[in-house]
Design a protein around this motif. Sequence first.
Motif, mmCIF file in Angstrom:
data_model
loop_
_atom_site.group_PDB
_atom_site.id
_atom_site.type_symbol
_atom_site.label_atom_id
_atom_site.label_comp_id
_atom_site.label_asym_id
_atom_site.label_seq_id
_atom_site.Cartn_x
_atom_site.Cartn_y
_atom_site.Cartn_z
ATOM 1 N N VAL A 43 0.830 -1.203 0.000
ATOM 2 C CA VAL A 43 0.000 0.000 0.000
ATOM 3 C C VAL A 43 0.863 1.251 0.000
ATOM 4 C CG1 VAL A 43 -1.659 1.321 1.377
ATOM 5 C CG2 VAL A 43 -1.998 -1.130 1.047
ATOM 6 N N GLU A 44 1.988 1.205 0.725
ATOM 7 C CA GLU A 44 2.901 2.342 0.726
ATOM 8 C C GLU A 44 3.563 2.534 -0.632
ATOM 9 O OE1 GLU A 44 3.641 4.579 2.985
ATOM 10 O OE2 GLU A 44 2.211 3.816 4.468
ATOM 11 N N ARG A 45 3.786 1.447 -1.341
ATOM 12 C CA ARG A 45 4.513 1.525 -2.611
ATOM 13 C C ARG A 45 3.596 1.842 -3.779
ATOM 14 N NH1 ARG A 45 5.602 -1.617 -6.833
ATOM 15 N NH2 ARG A 45 4.220 -3.237 -6.023
ATOM 16 N N ASN A 46 2.376 1.318 -3.743
ATOM 17 C CA ASN A 46 1.453 1.454 -4.874
ATOM 18 C C ASN A 46 0.316 2.412 -4.509
ATOM 19 O OD1 ASN A 46 -0.334 1.108 -7.050
ATOM 20 N ND2 ASN A 46 0.198 -1.045 -7.273
ATOM 21 N N PRO A 47 0.217 3.565 -5.156
ATOM 22 C CA PRO A 47 -0.827 4.538 -4.784
ATOM 23 C C PRO A 47 -2.236 4.092 -5.147
ATOM 24 C CG PRO A 47 0.340 5.285 -6.759
ATOM 25 C CD PRO A 47 1.071 4.063 -6.258
ATOM 26 N N LEU A 48 -2.385 3.087 -5.991
ATOM 27 C CA LEU A 48 -3.710 2.643 -6.409
ATOM 28 C C LEU A 48 -4.293 1.584 -5.479
ATOM 29 C CD1 LEU A 48 -3.295 2.439 -10.293
ATOM 30 C CD2 LEU A 48 -4.098 4.345 -8.877
ATOM 31 N N LEU A 49 -3.520 1.141 -4.500
ATOM 32 C CA LEU A 49 -4.021 0.164 -3.533
ATOM 33 C C LEU A 49 -4.589 0.891 -2.329
ATOM 34 C CD1 LEU A 49 -1.260 -2.608 -3.565
ATOM 35 C CD2 LEU A 49 -3.616 -2.811 -4.384
ATOM 36 N N ASP A 50 -5.720 0.414 -1.868
ATOM 37 C CA ASP A 50 -6.404 1.013 -0.725
ATOM 38 C C ASP A 50 -6.771 -0.109 0.232
ATOM 39 O OD1 ASP A 50 -7.804 2.478 1.064
ATOM 40 O OD2 ASP A 50 -9.345 3.198 -0.330
ATOM 41 N N ASN A 51 -6.335 0.031 1.491
ATOM 42 C CA ASN A 51 -6.643 -1.007 2.477
ATOM 43 C C ASN A 51 -7.937 -0.752 3.219
ATOM 44 O OD1 ASN A 51 -5.932 1.123 4.083
ATOM 45 N ND2 ASN A 51 -4.124 0.166 4.982
ATOM 46 N N GLY A 52 -8.719 0.229 2.747
ATOM 47 C CA GLY A 52 -10.023 0.463 3.355
ATOM 48 C C GLY A 52 -9.989 1.368 4.557
ATOM 49 N N SER A 53 -8.805 1.885 4.943
ATOM 50 C CA SER A 53 -8.714 2.742 6.121
ATOM 51 C C SER A 53 -9.155 4.161 5.835
ATOM 52 C CB SER A 53 -7.275 2.759 6.648
ATOM 53 O OG SER A 53 -6.385 3.223 5.640
ATOM 54 N N CYS A 339 1.235 0.233 -12.237
ATOM 55 C CA CYS A 339 0.675 0.208 -10.881
ATOM 56 C C CYS A 339 -0.691 -0.454 -10.864
ATOM 57 C CB CYS A 339 0.592 1.623 -10.319
ATOM 58 S SG CYS A 339 2.176 2.384 -9.912
ATOM 59 N N LEU A 340 -1.500 -0.152 -11.885
ATOM 60 C CA LEU A 340 -2.826 -0.753 -11.949
ATOM 61 C C LEU A 340 -2.748 -2.254 -12.175
ATOM 62 C CD1 LEU A 340 -5.893 -0.417 -12.026
ATOM 63 C CD2 LEU A 340 -5.711 0.007 -14.497
ATOM 64 N N ALA A 341 -1.862 -2.679 -13.069
ATOM 65 C CA ALA A 341 -1.720 -4.117 -13.326
ATOM 66 C C ALA A 341 -1.202 -4.828 -12.082
ATOM 67 C CB ALA A 341 -0.776 -4.332 -14.509
ATOM 68 N N SER A 342 -0.241 -4.222 -11.405
ATOM 69 C CA SER A 342 0.299 -4.827 -10.189
ATOM 70 C C SER A 342 -0.753 -4.922 -9.099
ATOM 71 C CB SER A 342 1.502 -4.017 -9.704
ATOM 72 O OG SER A 342 2.003 -4.522 -8.484
ATOM 73 N N ALA A 343 -1.574 -3.870 -8.955
ATOM 74 C CA ALA A 343 -2.625 -3.879 -7.935
ATOM 75 C C ALA A 343 -3.667 -4.948 -8.233
ATOM 76 C CB ALA A 343 -3.274 -2.501 -7.855
ATOM 77 N N ASN A 344 -4.085 -5.034 -9.500
ATOM 78 C CA ASN A 344 -5.073 -6.054 -9.874
ATOM 79 C C ASN A 344 -4.564 -7.459 -9.617
ATOM 80 O OD1 ASN A 344 -7.075 -4.284 -10.709
ATOM 81 N ND2 ASN A 344 -6.267 -4.128 -12.789
ATOM 82 N N TRP A 345 -3.301 -7.690 -9.956
ATOM 83 C CA TRP A 345 -2.741 -9.021 -9.752
ATOM 84 C C TRP A 345 -2.626 -9.360 -8.279
ATOM 85 C CZ3 TRP A 345 -1.891 -13.478 -11.960
ATOM 86 C CH2 TRP A 345 -1.042 -14.374 -11.327
ATOM 87 N N LEU A 346 -2.220 -8.381 -7.455
ATOM 88 C CA LEU A 346 -2.065 -8.643 -6.026
ATOM 89 C C LEU A 346 -3.400 -8.984 -5.391
ATOM 90 C CD1 LEU A 346 -0.334 -8.759 -3.512
ATOM 91 C CD2 LEU A 346 -0.627 -6.286 -3.254
ATOM 92 N N VAL A 347 -4.450 -8.257 -5.755
ATOM 93 C CA VAL A 347 -5.777 -8.545 -5.193
ATOM 94 C C VAL A 347 -6.237 -9.941 -5.588
ATOM 95 C CG1 VAL A 347 -8.207 -7.878 -5.279
ATOM 96 C CG2 VAL A 347 -6.452 -6.122 -5.033
ATOM 97 N N LYS A 348 -6.012 -10.298 -6.854
ATOM 98 C CA LYS A 348 -6.397 -11.643 -7.303
ATOM 99 C C LYS A 348 -5.567 -12.719 -6.608
ATOM 100 C CE LYS A 348 -8.055 -10.299 -11.906
ATOM 101 N NZ LYS A 348 -7.847 -10.444 -13.368
ATOM 102 N N ALA A 349 -4.277 -12.452 -6.415
ATOM 103 C CA ALA A 349 -3.407 -13.432 -5.766
ATOM 104 C C ALA A 349 -3.802 -13.646 -4.310
ATOM 105 C CB ALA A 349 -1.953 -12.982 -5.864
ATOM 106 N N LEU A 350 -4.165 -12.560 -3.627
ATOM 107 C CA LEU A 350 -4.597 -12.691 -2.233
ATOM 108 C C LEU A 350 -5.931 -13.421 -2.138
ATOM 109 C CD1 LEU A 350 -3.648 -9.150 -0.853
ATOM 110 C CD2 LEU A 350 -2.564 -11.326 -0.291
ATOM 111 N N ASP A 351 -6.823 -13.113 -3.063
ATOM 112 C CA ASP A 351 -8.104 -13.812 -3.083
ATOM 113 C C ASP A 351 -7.904 -15.298 -3.347
ATOM 114 O OD1 ASP A 351 -11.100 -13.776 -3.184
ATOM 115 O OD2 ASP A 351 -10.690 -14.488 -5.213
ATOM 116 N N GLN A 352 -6.996 -15.613 -4.277
ATOM 117 C CA GLN A 352 -6.729 -17.010 -4.583
ATOM 118 C C GLN A 352 -6.037 -17.717 -3.423
ATOM 119 O OE1 GLN A 352 -7.669 -19.084 -6.544
ATOM 120 N NE2 GLN A 352 -6.261 -20.758 -6.067
ATOM 121 N N ARG A 353 -5.190 -16.986 -2.698
ATOM 122 C CA ARG A 353 -4.535 -17.579 -1.526
ATOM 123 C C ARG A 353 -5.571 -18.047 -0.519
ATOM 124 N NH1 ARG A 353 -3.733 -15.528 3.478
ATOM 125 N NH2 ARG A 353 -2.028 -16.453 4.716
#
Length: 501
Positions: A43-53, A339-353
């Motif tokens: 979240v600190e590295r990617n400005p397009l990620l939001d942790n809901g805070s 950044c957008l591609a990285s954010a999308n992939w991370l969300v999918k990877a966490l969901d898949q985890r």
Amino acid sequence: MSLAPRLDLRQSQSLVMTPQLQQAIKLLALSNLEIEAFIAEEVERNPLLDNGSSEEGGEPENAADAEPLRDGPADSDELLMTGAGSGEAGLDVDFETESFHHDSAADSIGGLDGGLAAGGTAGGGMSEDGPDFENITSDSIALADHLTAQAGTALSGPELFIAQHLIDQIDEAGYLSVPLLDIANRLGVPLGQVEEVLEVIQSFDPTGVGARNLAECLALQAKEADRYDPCMERLIDNLDLVARGDRARLKRICGVDDEDLSDMIRELRNYDPKPGCRYGGDPVPAVTPDVFVARRGEGWAIEINSATLPRLLVNRTYYAELSGPAKQDKASRAWLSDCLASANWLVKALDQRQRTIIKVATEIVKQQEAFFLKGVAHLKPMTLRQVADAIEMHESTVSRVTSNKYLSCARGLFELKYFFTSAIQSSDGGDAVSAEAVKSAIRALIAVENPKKILSDDTLVEMLRAQGFDIARRTVAKYREAMGIGSSVQRRRQKALEGVN
């Protein structure tokens, strides 16, 4: 065949571990708390990620804490590389009567908290958000700081300087391992003055600190308890006989009968042989369950503990604001797209985890259902390959999923690796049994053994064979030592020292 140089064009297929695939595999092996730290860094590295805070935020591309028991992937290995998913149902779950709309088990009263009472009121001292694991252990200070504070109030001048040097030489267990003569020569002070300062330090809390050996440590504690009479003094001077369990010689040396000797040994065992260990050291981290399992009707409800995972979203509103053609040059737009591609992939990877963890945990519960219903004696032998074949995943994927993950159920908190045990062949020709079941049987037999007739390893082999466990003597010894249980000779001495008749 011509040996002249030439150029050939060949076509081949190979599986390349892309950085994204490596990241997805890495996420599988992380625990929920490690995932939380990883997400904070992203979240600190990617400005397009939001942790809901934050209050602002666009519609999520995908949520990392999506419902784990619904819409699961058909093949987790495939989704790691393609991101595709298909429907999947939980294990014996009646979706018409059960509700899984909570973010975690701790959000509902009587949730899937196993024996931890994370969602109910059974566990005292808990807030509405569940137990505060971080405040369970009290704040502790270093032993040196604790002793220095006491020395500052009891000593001054040269004595305080000597005390500080002595405190620096006390190890974490509370013992002074450096000879006093060496300290006196190093500081250039009389040996008697150092001994006087040490005597003051030995009166500090915790009792027994500053001792030079075990006997002196126990003697200091006996004096504090007003139990250091001549008999106790002689007992402490003969700790080697206590270790060997030679009660006859101890009674002669101390001049006491059996009852008094038993009381003295019992008193001695109440003392702390390492008083310094009460202070300092890093606090032991609390183990947080990653999966909750609870009985629901005729089946089982299995849920990820999403309370320890922040909600991760892709902030598309912010992306739309930054991606205007008049606001960026070509390099900036390329960076934003990455950044957008990285954010999308991370969300999918966490969901898949999470879906993969649920899939593996579901199969574990399915194969080890007898354990969850009846206890450890019914734990079946199971391997990683068995689970991997059943859920059509690779064995290495199952290994990563079960690493550093804990399952909470009505029987307690268990590491997922706990359910994978080797097989012991049954002596009556029946099904093989788990090594953990054999250990449980050994522990139960030793717990009820007659103090006057301690069970030897050979006797344990015969008794286990009568219960259907075909096991060799060396295996009994190996399991007994792994559980921290002494041999028959050691247990006999232990019973004698405790005065058990």
